[in-house]
Structures are given as C-alpha cells and as structure tokens.
Design an enzyme around this catalytic site. Structure first.
Site, short mmCIF file in Angstrom:
data_model
loop_
_atom_site.label_atom_id
_atom_site.label_comp_id
_atom_site.label_asym_id
_atom_site.label_seq_id
_atom_site.Cartn_x
_atom_site.Cartn_y
_atom_site.Cartn_z
N GLY A 1 0.82 -1.21 0.00
CA GLY A 1 0.00 0.00 0.00
C GLY A 1 0.85 1.25 0.00
N CYS A 2 1.91 1.23 0.77
CA CYS A 2 2.79 2.40 0.89
C CYS A 2 3.52 2.66 -0.41
CB CYS A 2 3.79 2.19 2.02
SG CYS A 2 3.00 1.81 3.59
#
Length: 165
Positions: free
Chosen positions: A55-56
C-alpha cells in the site's frame, strides 16, 4: 486537554488544533521542521505504516507520478513513517519520489500526531494551513488515487495556488 498515554503527553489532535511542530530528517538528507513553513506554505504530511510494503509503495508512486497535480498549490508535502532514515532513502529511490520522506524512528512525532500503532504509523494524512493549524485529517487514504485525492482536498480547503512564474 492533554491525555497521558503510555508515558507520553498526547495532545488532543483534531481539526482546528495547532499541528505539533517536529524536527525530522528527510530522505533527501535535509532536516525539516514544521515551523519553517509557518506563514509561507501550507503543509501536507501523509503518514504511512512501513516502507516497501504494498500500500505504501502504491501511495508513494502515486505522489511521485502525479507531482504536477500537487505542484500547482503553494504547499510542501511529505510522506512520513517510523522507518529509519536509510530505509526511507532507499524507498524514495525505488519509488522515484521527488519529495521528502520523513523518518521518525523514535515514534515521538507519530505519538504527537496520534498515529502510533504498535510501532507503525496509521495511514492518516494531515492538512495544515499556513498558520500551522490542522484543517483536515484524512483517515481514509486510498493509496492508488492518493495524489488526485490530495489535490482535490487542497482545492476544497482553499489552499492557495502557486503563482506561475
């Protein structure tokens, strides 16, 4: 008021309160403080849980690829995590981030922003106006459309446009 939490005084962080000042090292080797932008620029701090996680990575790439959407505003934007500086430096290189990733390895600033979560930071984005006040806290960050959403929020909040030279 101040709540004492795990030995840290945690201010009540909400829209309208002053954003806690910080002094953190960025992935570009510079040290940044919130106070240096006071009266000059709006600031956006996008906290993220951990470098190199999926996600990051998506979120960071979104900001790196769509900088033009954000550059139209008079804003200094950061991503921030509790990763160590060298980790965020590698992460910034891999995602081709053209903005600083701040490192808060002790977690003190994450505590101050009330985003600490078992040694990680929650994916919350803080919008701070030129007077240093928090004007929005986005707790539903969508990594994929992070840049578009950020630009949209800044427009809604009335962040001033950068003057074209």
């Amino acid at each position: 008021g101040l709540m004492l939490f795990a030995g840290h005084a945690v201010a009540d962080i909400k829209v309208g309160s002053l954003a806690p000042d910080f002094k953190l090292e960025g992935s570009d080797g510079k040290t940044y403080t919130l106070s240096e932008f006071k009266g000059k620029k709006n600031v956006v701090i996008a906290w993220f849980p951990k470098a190199f996680t999926s996600g990051c990575t998506i979120e960071c790439k979104s900001l790196a690829d769509n900088g033009h959407l954000l550059e139209q505003f008079n804003v200094q934007y950061f991503m921030a995590s509790t990763d160590k500086v060298d980790k965020n430096r590698e992460f910034a290189q891999e995602t081709k981030a053209d903005f600083p990733l701040l490192s808060d390895p002790d977690g003190d600033v994450a505590d101050a922003y009330d985003v600490s979560f078992f040694g990680y930071a929650k994916r919350h984005t803080f919008y701070i106006d030129k007077s240093g006040k928090i004007v929005m806290i986005d707790k539903n960050v969508r990594p994929k459309t992070s840049a578009e959403d950020m630009a949209k929020h800044m427009a809604i909040l009335g962040f001033e446009k950068r003057k074209s030279n």
